[in-house]
Design an enzyme around this catalytic site. Sequence first.
Site: not given
Length: 444
Positions: A7, A91, A180, A211, A241, A283, A285, A387
């Site tokens: 990927n 990918r 996705h 993300n 984004r 992030d 978190r 994935e």
Amino acid sequence: MVIMTLNCGSSSVKYQIYDWDKKRRLASGIVERVTQKGSVIVHEAAGKPEYKKEQDCPTHREAIQLIIEAVLHPEYGAISDLSEIKAVGHRVVHGGEKFAQSVVITDEVVEVFKSIAHLAPLHNPANIQGIEAARQLLPDVPHCAIMDTAWHQTMPDHSYIYALPYEWYEKYGVRRYGFHGTSFLYTSRRAAVLLGKKPSETNLIIAHIGNGASINAVKNGCSYDTSMGLTPLEGLVMGTRCGDIDPAIPFYIMQQTGLSPKEVESILNKKSGVLGITGKWVDRRDVEIAAEQGDKRAILCQTIEGYRIKKYIGAYMAALGRVDAIVFTAGVGEKGPIIRQIALEGLEALGVKLDPERNRVSMTRNAETIISTDDSPVKVFVIPTDEEMVMTEDTYALMNGTYDIHTRFTYTFENPSYRNAERLEKLPRDMEKWPGLEKIILNT
């Protein structure tokens, strides 16, 4: 058969080595800061300690070479000889309208990817560079392309056509493509298993929140509508984004500031979203910690992100008519109870009843959980995505001559008895950390 999956992002390469016959991951990892100074590989082989190495990778070729060296490492590696790898799956973010299923890569296929690279300028060029580098370094094995957009080729035209001059679609391919796809394919099939239904009998709303983030309405087991559009910029609030905005805003900002179209495009893609609202963090978190400490912009960011998801859930419930389950997946979807709570609060009248305690303790990427109440008409699942498993299985099936478009193909993970052995091994640590988690786990 040992299969490698790659990927390739603009500045990273994620990879996995999988033994199909033993149904076991042999190794996985990532090379970060590709094309930049300070490149580093983080590699982990089954049953061996983590391996890190810093080495500049000015192109994807050097990154893939670094991966090969790690995979063959006498102490930290996963295989003894490169000839053990029998196929490579790649990918590809954007396949345009050219591909509705995974394909074996040929020179002609690569040329098609190059011809539509302008539709995903942040993603497809890196995907292509990775393909070309891997084909040079591994010339004696077949390479396959697994496209994010292929899953969404079942959308009806009223879902993917924009209210723009129709000739823009005819001449320039302007339409909703969605992304996705491998994640939505995997989680939709797993949700069908949890519901005890055939995929063709299930209506779902799947929120892939990481993300990059998008949400998918699945009707009768197929993609019906999705939040990302011509590019991955449209839709939900993401790490950097913006998602949905008034399309006049970029023109207004260019007039007010003198910024060029390219500069504004970069801001919308790389300096907006969570980073734009908080001014500090990407992030979630970090945002969660700041919100707990009372940071107003962090709290606002969480509220905006969750509210945007809520609006899409409501819209897709209306579009589908009947919804069997709502699914959360990807990094934030799997381990972000606050965002899940904001997104689902107040939807009881629509048949969605969230269990706060179940939601709080659902903090694992190693098990599928239910976070709705027992009497909730619409179930709410948290399903860790995989994935790489889709990429691996598509590659294997292409090599074995058994592959078909996803509407006619049955994956191994659709079997009710399917279990991910590696995740099951890691699950006890999560249950120890989050008491009560064991009560909401499905299919252990």
